[in-house]
Design a protein around this motif. Sequence first.
Motif, PDB file in Angstrom:
ATOM      1  N   UNK A  38     -23.656 -25.400  68.837  1.00 11.84           N
ATOM      2  CA  UNK A  38     -23.728 -24.039  69.637  1.00 11.84           C
ATOM      3  C   UNK A  38     -22.991 -23.087  68.881  1.00 11.84           C
ATOM      4  N   UNK A  39     -23.031 -22.312  68.657  1.00  9.89           N
ATOM      5  CA  UNK A  39     -23.285 -21.500  67.757  1.00  9.89           C
ATOM      6  C   UNK A  39     -20.922 -20.554  68.269  1.00  9.89           C
ATOM      7  N   UNK A  40     -20.032 -21.477  67.007  1.00 10.53           N
ATOM      8  CA  UNK A  40     -18.873 -21.290  68.183  1.00 10.53           C
ATOM      9  C   UNK A  40     -17.426 -21.044  66.774  1.00 10.53           C
ATOM     10  N   UNK A  41     -16.739 -20.480  67.088  1.00 10.60           N
ATOM     11  CA  UNK A  41     -15.795 -20.304  66.146  1.00 10.60           C
ATOM     12  C   UNK A  41     -15.215 -21.821  65.998  1.00 10.60           C
ATOM     13  N   UNK A  42     -16.021 -22.415  65.044  1.00 10.78           N
ATOM     14  CA  UNK A  42     -14.788 -23.763  64.217  1.00 10.78           C
ATOM     15  C   UNK A  42     -15.160 -24.687  62.450  1.00 10.78           C
ATOM     16  N   UNK A  43     -14.845 -23.184  62.234  1.00  8.58           N
ATOM     17  CA  UNK A  43     -14.704 -22.878  60.517  1.00  8.58           C
ATOM     18  C   UNK A  43     -13.199 -22.691  60.263  1.00  8.58           C
ATOM     19  N   UNK A  44     -13.002 -23.372  59.434  1.00  5.80           N
ATOM     20  CA  UNK A  44     -11.002 -23.193  58.890  1.00  5.80           C
ATOM     21  C   UNK A  44     -10.894 -23.564  58.031  1.00  5.80           C
ATOM     22  N   UNK A  45      -9.902 -21.776  57.508  1.00  2.00           N
ATOM     23  CA  UNK A  45      -9.368 -22.818  56.574  1.00  2.00           C
ATOM     24  C   UNK A  45      -7.372 -22.516  55.692  1.00  2.00           C
ATOM     25  N   UNK A  46      -7.345 -23.204  55.427  1.00  2.00           N
ATOM     26  CA  UNK A  46      -5.824 -23.332  55.093  1.00  2.00           C
ATOM     27  C   UNK A  46      -5.463 -23.438  53.561  1.00  2.00           C
ATOM     28  N   UNK A  47      -4.604 -22.615  53.199  1.00  2.00           N
ATOM     29  CA  UNK A  47      -4.091 -22.530  51.137  1.00  2.00           C
ATOM     30  C   UNK A  47      -2.035 -21.811  51.969  1.00  2.00           C
ATOM     31  N   UNK A  48      -1.793 -22.907  50.340  1.00  2.00           N
ATOM     32  CA  UNK A  48      -0.563 -22.955  50.149  1.00  2.00           C
ATOM     33  C   UNK A  48      -0.229 -22.654  48.745  1.00  2.00           C
ATOM     34  N   UNK A  49       0.729 -21.430  48.495  1.00  2.00           N
ATOM     35  CA  UNK A  49       1.127 -20.927  47.296  1.00  2.00           C
ATOM     36  C   UNK A  49       1.978 -21.162  46.917  1.00  2.00           C
ATOM     37  N   UNK A  50       2.427 -21.945  45.855  1.00  2.00           N
ATOM     38  CA  UNK A  50       4.048 -21.836  45.647  1.00  2.00           C
ATOM     39  C   UNK A  50       4.424 -20.795  44.533  1.00  2.00           C
ATOM     40  N   UNK A  51       5.499 -20.188  44.513  1.00  2.00           N
ATOM     41  CA  UNK A  51       5.837 -19.212  42.826  1.00  2.00           C
ATOM     42  C   UNK A  51       7.406 -19.702  42.187  1.00  2.00           C
ATOM     43  N   UNK A  52       7.004 -20.010  41.522  1.00  2.00           N
ATOM     44  CA  UNK A  52       8.339 -20.518  40.953  1.00  2.00           C
ATOM     45  C   UNK A  52       9.175 -19.019  40.278  1.00  2.00           C
ATOM     46  N   UNK A  53      10.874 -19.811  41.571  1.00  2.00           N
ATOM     47  CA  UNK A  53      11.358 -18.078  41.060  1.00  2.00           C
ATOM     48  C   UNK A  53      11.700 -18.216  39.183  1.00  2.00           C
ATOM     49  N   UNK A  54      12.343 -16.758  39.033  1.00  2.00           N
ATOM     50  CA  UNK A  54      11.831 -16.409  37.444  1.00  2.00           C
ATOM     51  C   UNK A  54      13.440 -17.523  37.054  1.00  2.00           C
ATOM     52  N   UNK A  55      14.726 -17.803  37.614  1.00  2.00           N
ATOM     53  CA  UNK A  55      15.878 -18.029  36.996  1.00  2.00           C
ATOM     54  C   UNK A  55      15.375 -20.143  36.586  1.00  2.00           C
ATOM     55  N   UNK A  56      14.421 -20.374  37.064  1.00  2.00           N
ATOM     56  CA  UNK A  56      14.505 -21.835  37.029  1.00  2.00           C
ATOM     57  C   UNK A  56      13.974 -22.796  35.223  1.00  2.00           C
ATOM     58  N   UNK A  57      12.866 -21.113  34.186  1.00  2.00           N
ATOM     59  CA  UNK A  57      12.805 -21.074  33.428  1.00  2.00           C
ATOM     60  C   UNK A  57      12.916 -20.197  32.453  1.00  2.00           C
ATOM     61  N   UNK A  58      13.319 -20.338  31.289  1.00  2.00           N
ATOM     62  CA  UNK A  58      13.464 -18.870  30.811  1.00  2.00           C
ATOM     63  C   UNK A  58      12.638 -18.123  30.387  1.00  2.00           C
ATOM     64  N   UNK A  59      11.535 -16.901  30.686  1.00  2.00           N
ATOM     65  CA  UNK A  59      10.675 -15.884  30.194  1.00  2.00           C
ATOM     66  C   UNK A  59       9.391 -16.487  30.908  1.00  2.00           C
ATOM     67  N   UNK A  60       9.156 -17.874  31.892  1.00  2.00           N
ATOM     68  CA  UNK A  60       7.934 -18.354  32.243  1.00  2.00           C
ATOM     69  C   UNK A  60       8.095 -18.082  33.395  1.00  2.00           C
ATOM     70  N   UNK A  61       7.014 -17.420  34.313  1.00  2.00           N
ATOM     71  CA  UNK A  61       6.384 -17.174  34.985  1.00  2.00           C
ATOM     72  C   UNK A  61       4.953 -18.182  35.706  1.00  2.00           C
ATOM     73  N   UNK A  62       5.965 -18.692  37.181  1.00  2.00           N
ATOM     74  CA  UNK A  62       4.813 -19.963  37.027  1.00  2.00           C
ATOM     75  C   UNK A  62       3.827 -19.829  38.580  1.00  2.00           C
ATOM     76  N   UNK A  63       2.774 -20.287  38.940  1.00  2.00           N
ATOM     77  CA  UNK A  63       2.321 -19.688  39.752  1.00  2.00           C
ATOM     78  C   UNK A  63       0.916 -20.335  40.586  1.00  2.00           C
ATOM     79  N   UNK A  64       1.097 -21.761  41.436  1.00  2.00           N
ATOM     80  CA  UNK A  64       0.006 -23.172  41.687  1.00  2.00           C
ATOM     81  C   UNK A  64      -0.049 -22.525  43.155  1.00  2.00           C
ATOM     82  N   UNK A  65      -0.608 -23.368  43.509  1.00  3.29           N
ATOM     83  CA  UNK A  65      -1.907 -23.651  45.046  1.00  3.29           C
ATOM     84  C   UNK A  65      -2.437 -24.590  44.756  1.00  3.29           C
ATOM     85  N   UNK A  66      -2.927 -24.780  46.084  1.00  3.89           N
ATOM     86  CA  UNK A  66      -3.868 -25.662  46.949  1.00  3.89           C
ATOM     87  C   UNK A  66      -4.747 -24.684  48.382  1.00  3.89           C
TER      88      UNK A  66
END
Length: 366
Positions: free
Chosen positions: A194-222
């Motif tokens: 039957x037609x129901x609310x039965x679809x799902x989505x999940x997400x996780x995104x990580x942004x590295x702090x600016x002071x971890x590696x000088x001059x490098x901005x890093x974002x990754x996710x799944x």
Amino acid sequence: MVKILKFGAIMLGLGLILPALASAAETPDDTSLAARVDKLEQSFRGLHNWLDRISLSGLIEVEAGYIDIDSDDPEADGDESDLTLATVELGIDVDLIKHVSGHVLLLWEEDDTEPLDVDEATIRLDGEDVIPLYLEAGKLYVPFGNFESHFISDPLTLELGETRESAAIVGYANDLFDVSFGVFNGDIDEDGKDDHIDSFVASAVYTMPDDVVTDLELTTGISWISNLADSDVLTDEIDGDNIRDKVSGISLFVIANWQERLTFIAEYLGALDSFDAGELAFDGGKALEPKTWNLELGYAISEKLTVAAKYEGGDDLGDLLPENQYGLVAGYALFEGTSLSLEYLHGEFANDDEQDILTAQLAFEF
């Protein structure tokens, strides 16, 4: 739309101001007049504060394009060119009270979304400084895939995975993480269900702090979606509104920026299982497991000029999308909010068709 909002604001202001002026004119008392002038000033401040909580944004894109297709099929072989008003967007964001905001995005695309389409319309509740949780509900692009790109044309990952639905998304967000989970009623159901609310989505995104590696901005996710057939492109490729079994999808991405000049983008998006033979219009009677990937490297030569190269592709895409595609793009900031870009793409399909696309775009964003 902007003119209507401005007119409404003016009329509201007059509604507040004129009675105050009339009352002030009725009395010669200096004290009373001063009080009414002060009240009038308060009304102006109240109107100004109200308007400050509403922000408008927009985008206009004009494109000229040329495409040449080399195919064994005489009906597909050939070339063409066109000049279009590719995109018109108008965004309205309202933040009237703390913890509650609204967002509306109107979209018009020539030969695609005519007449005007409500592309997004959401209500957002968030904890702000109290607790880093949020709820967003309405018409939106669910958090599956990232789709960052230097190019005018959408990456193949977006072409396969972008999913716009009426959904409810709950999440946790701070400076490091943005984790969310959402539910919606997708367009494609399983046979016999039957037609129901039965679809799902999940997400996780990580942004590295600016002071971890000088001059490098890093974002990754799944991110994960329970039914890849709910994506905008695959929904149109399903014969009817049902499939035998839902096929989930996954996306992984990383974006790295070095010294705000060199940017690397990598993303993979694809199905985690095969669709049954015959369920996809482009499968040629075979069970396919569509997948795509995109690699880009961009370099800011100056504050105004950026160039980038890409190599993208996929598998089990039939004649829907290229299985190999590479290209170059250059973008120049003419003025504030105004840019001119030139892009070249060469694509190769599984059926041995090839295409060359040249696109020029003039964009204005405010």
